[in-house]
Design a protein around this motif. Structure first.
Motif, mmCIF file in Angstrom:
data_model
loop_
_atom_site.group_PDB
_atom_site.id
_atom_site.type_symbol
_atom_site.label_atom_id
_atom_site.label_comp_id
_atom_site.label_asym_id
_atom_site.label_seq_id
_atom_site.Cartn_x
_atom_site.Cartn_y
_atom_site.Cartn_z
ATOM 1 N N GLN A 13 51.861 25.740 35.596
ATOM 2 C CA GLN A 13 53.236 25.655 36.320
ATOM 3 C C GLN A 13 53.386 24.852 37.410
ATOM 4 O OE1 GLN A 13 53.403 30.360 36.559
ATOM 5 N NE2 GLN A 13 55.349 29.595 35.682
ATOM 6 N N GLY A 14 52.224 24.094 37.822
ATOM 7 C CA GLY A 14 52.328 23.180 38.745
ATOM 8 C C GLY A 14 51.113 23.297 39.704
ATOM 9 N N PRO A 15 50.739 22.104 40.383
ATOM 10 C CA PRO A 15 49.445 22.142 41.252
ATOM 11 C C PRO A 15 49.393 23.259 42.207
ATOM 12 C CG PRO A 15 50.686 20.221 41.333
ATOM 13 C CD PRO A 15 51.509 21.028 40.540
ATOM 14 N N CYS A 16 48.217 24.008 42.290
ATOM 15 C CA CYS A 16 47.887 24.927 43.306
ATOM 16 C C CYS A 16 46.617 24.632 43.988
ATOM 17 C CB CYS A 16 47.783 26.365 42.497
ATOM 18 S SG CYS A 16 49.252 27.183 41.625
ATOM 19 N N TYR A 17 46.204 25.240 45.183
ATOM 20 C CA TYR A 17 44.947 25.429 45.647
ATOM 21 C C TYR A 17 44.487 26.645 45.443
ATOM 22 C CZ TYR A 17 47.451 27.645 49.537
ATOM 23 O OH TYR A 17 48.136 28.416 50.495
ATOM 24 N N GLY A 18 42.985 26.787 45.808
ATOM 25 C CA GLY A 18 42.150 27.997 45.251
ATOM 26 C C GLY A 18 42.782 29.355 45.851
ATOM 27 N N TYR A 19 43.107 29.534 47.002
ATOM 28 C CA TYR A 19 43.705 30.849 47.259
ATOM 29 C C TYR A 19 44.818 31.165 46.913
ATOM 30 C CZ TYR A 19 40.168 31.787 51.097
ATOM 31 O OH TYR A 19 39.114 32.073 51.745
ATOM 32 N N GLN A 20 45.698 30.045 46.505
ATOM 33 C CA GLN A 20 47.022 30.163 45.867
ATOM 34 C C GLN A 20 46.710 30.510 44.394
ATOM 35 O OE1 GLN A 20 49.147 26.511 45.624
ATOM 36 N NE2 GLN A 20 51.168 27.515 45.482
ATOM 37 N N LEU A 21 45.870 30.083 43.740
ATOM 38 C CA LEU A 21 45.439 30.550 42.395
ATOM 39 C C LEU A 21 44.889 32.072 42.485
ATOM 40 C CD1 LEU A 21 43.535 27.489 40.890
ATOM 41 C CD2 LEU A 21 45.599 28.655 40.137
ATOM 42 N N ARG A 22 44.338 32.307 43.169
ATOM 43 C CA ARG A 22 43.932 33.779 43.628
ATOM 44 C C ARG A 22 45.037 34.671 43.624
ATOM 45 N NH1 ARG A 22 40.706 36.193 48.733
ATOM 46 N NH2 ARG A 22 40.265 38.316 47.972
ATOM 47 N N ALA A 23 45.974 34.230 44.563
ATOM 48 C CA ALA A 23 47.192 35.318 44.778
ATOM 49 C C ALA A 23 47.895 35.218 43.564
ATOM 50 C CB ALA A 23 47.808 34.702 46.276
ATOM 51 N N ARG A 49 34.920 19.346 35.984
ATOM 52 C CA ARG A 49 33.664 18.801 35.207
ATOM 53 C C ARG A 49 34.046 18.779 33.888
ATOM 54 N NH1 ARG A 49 29.501 22.948 34.277
ATOM 55 N NH2 ARG A 49 31.054 23.490 32.767
ATOM 56 N N ASP A 50 34.815 19.794 33.381
ATOM 57 C CA ASP A 50 35.170 19.592 31.826
ATOM 58 C C ASP A 50 36.336 18.862 31.610
ATOM 59 O OD1 ASP A 50 32.851 21.389 31.500
ATOM 60 O OD2 ASP A 50 33.980 22.944 31.279
ATOM 61 N N GLY A 51 36.802 18.350 32.533
ATOM 62 C CA GLY A 51 38.401 17.324 32.289
ATOM 63 C C GLY A 51 39.222 18.286 32.084
ATOM 64 N N LEU A 52 39.423 19.294 32.617
ATOM 65 C CA LEU A 52 40.539 20.079 32.248
ATOM 66 C C LEU A 52 41.627 20.298 33.496
ATOM 67 C CD1 LEU A 52 38.732 22.891 30.330
ATOM 68 C CD2 LEU A 52 40.043 20.965 29.390
ATOM 69 N N VAL A 53 40.893 20.005 34.656
ATOM 70 C CA VAL A 53 41.937 19.947 35.928
ATOM 71 C C VAL A 53 41.504 18.818 36.568
ATOM 72 C CG1 VAL A 53 42.238 22.345 35.854
ATOM 73 C CG2 VAL A 53 40.571 21.419 37.426
ATOM 74 N N SER A 54 42.284 18.232 37.254
ATOM 75 C CA SER A 54 41.680 17.012 38.389
ATOM 76 C C SER A 54 42.190 17.347 40.047
ATOM 77 C CB SER A 54 42.439 15.739 38.110
ATOM 78 O OG SER A 54 44.023 16.100 38.225
ATOM 79 N N LYS A 55 41.448 17.045 40.685
ATOM 80 C CA LYS A 55 41.343 17.375 42.104
ATOM 81 C C LYS A 55 42.359 16.585 42.756
ATOM 82 C CE LYS A 55 37.633 18.668 44.231
ATOM 83 N NZ LYS A 55 36.628 18.990 44.771
ATOM 84 N N GLY A 56 43.396 17.123 43.572
ATOM 85 C CA GLY A 56 44.342 16.003 43.876
ATOM 86 C C GLY A 56 44.183 15.976 45.819
ATOM 87 N N ALA A 57 45.248 15.604 46.238
ATOM 88 C CA ALA A 57 45.026 15.452 47.446
ATOM 89 C C ALA A 57 44.817 16.936 48.351
ATOM 90 C CB ALA A 57 46.323 14.552 48.080
ATOM 91 N N HIS A 61 47.018 21.154 55.933
ATOM 92 C CA HIS A 61 46.147 22.554 56.251
ATOM 93 C C HIS A 61 44.692 22.588 55.531
ATOM 94 C CE1 HIS A 61 50.188 24.255 57.887
ATOM 95 N NE2 HIS A 61 50.551 23.969 56.755
ATOM 96 N N GLY A 62 44.448 21.327 55.067
ATOM 97 C CA GLY A 62 43.119 21.322 54.470
ATOM 98 C C GLY A 62 42.875 21.957 52.870
ATOM 99 N N HIS A 63 44.149 22.312 52.486
ATOM 100 C CA HIS A 63 44.187 22.873 51.136
ATOM 101 C C HIS A 63 44.048 21.526 50.007
ATOM 102 C CE1 HIS A 63 46.913 25.897 53.049
ATOM 103 N NE2 HIS A 63 45.528 26.635 52.896
ATOM 104 N N VAL A 64 43.177 21.904 48.978
ATOM 105 C CA VAL A 64 42.860 20.953 48.037
ATOM 106 C C VAL A 64 43.577 21.354 46.926
ATOM 107 C CG1 VAL A 64 41.324 19.550 46.700
ATOM 108 C CG2 VAL A 64 40.595 20.273 48.876
ATOM 109 N N PHE A 65 44.759 20.608 46.307
ATOM 110 C CA PHE A 65 45.289 21.275 45.002
ATOM 111 C C PHE A 65 44.740 20.744 43.814
ATOM 112 C CE2 PHE A 65 48.343 21.683 48.622
ATOM 113 C CZ PHE A 65 49.265 22.677 48.073
#
Length: 197
Positions: A13-23, A49-57, A61-65
């Protein structure tokens, strides 16, 4: 429960960071299976690692999407389109516990079943006392209701299975069910490695 595929589906549904995914995961599952943040980030690392997601900017606030890749989107479609196989791959801890207890000399199988039945009834009572959410509307209420209904159905099935198991075991004298260790010893371990030349 597949955390991996669930997180991928949410990322669809769109880029998220870790805490956002958890919520988002907890919101979509009625907060019945909370995840720790470490589990989220470990899963994201494996997905990357498996090529299913890519790490963005990183934002201010220091959130990696993280963003789902095309391969990740295909995996979500495959996951959603395939049935969950029950019984063949999942170990049922309760079934294993009762099967082992039934074959041990001196184990009070009736007490084991009784303790589990009491715990299952308490769990069922707690689940059925929850607001049934019938008056609530919207996707969050629906998701929560689906999860709670599934938990109620599984607990009711456990209670029926405990009754069935108790009836089955009551027809056998305790000494007839006891298993002594097998006399044949299986080969164990890996073969010894040849010494390095």
């Amino acid at each position: 429960m597949s955390v991996r595929q669930s997180l991928l589906a949410i990322l669809g549904q769109g880029p998220c960071y870790g805490y956002q995914l958890r919520a988002e995961f907890e919101r979509r599952t009625g907060s019945m299976w909370p995840l720790n943040v470490g589990q989220i980030y470990n899963t994201l690392d494996r997905l990357e690692r498996d090529g299913l997601v890519s790490k963005g900017a990183t934002d201010e606030h220091g959130h990696v999407f993280y963003t789902i890749t095309d391969a990740g989107a295909r995996e979500v479609l495959a996951w959603l389109g395939s049935p969950v196989e029950r019984g063949q791959t999942t170990r049922d801890e309760l079934a294993i516990k009762l099967a082992v207890a039934a074959t041990l000399p001196g184990a009070d199988i009736a007490a084991v079943i009784g303790a589990q039945r009491a715990a299952s009834r308490a769990s069922l009572d707690a689940l059925t006392r929850r607001p049934r959410l019938i008056a609530e509307t919207g996707p969050e209420a629906l998701a929560r209701a689906v999860v709670i209904d599934a938990m109620i159905a599984h607990t009711e099935a456990d209670l029926r299975w405990l009754d069935h198991t108790e009836r089955r075991l009551s027809t056998q004298p305790p000494q007839a069910m006891t298993l002594a260790p097998a006399a044949d010893r299986p080969k164990r371990g890996r073969p010894a490695k040849a010494p390095a030349a």
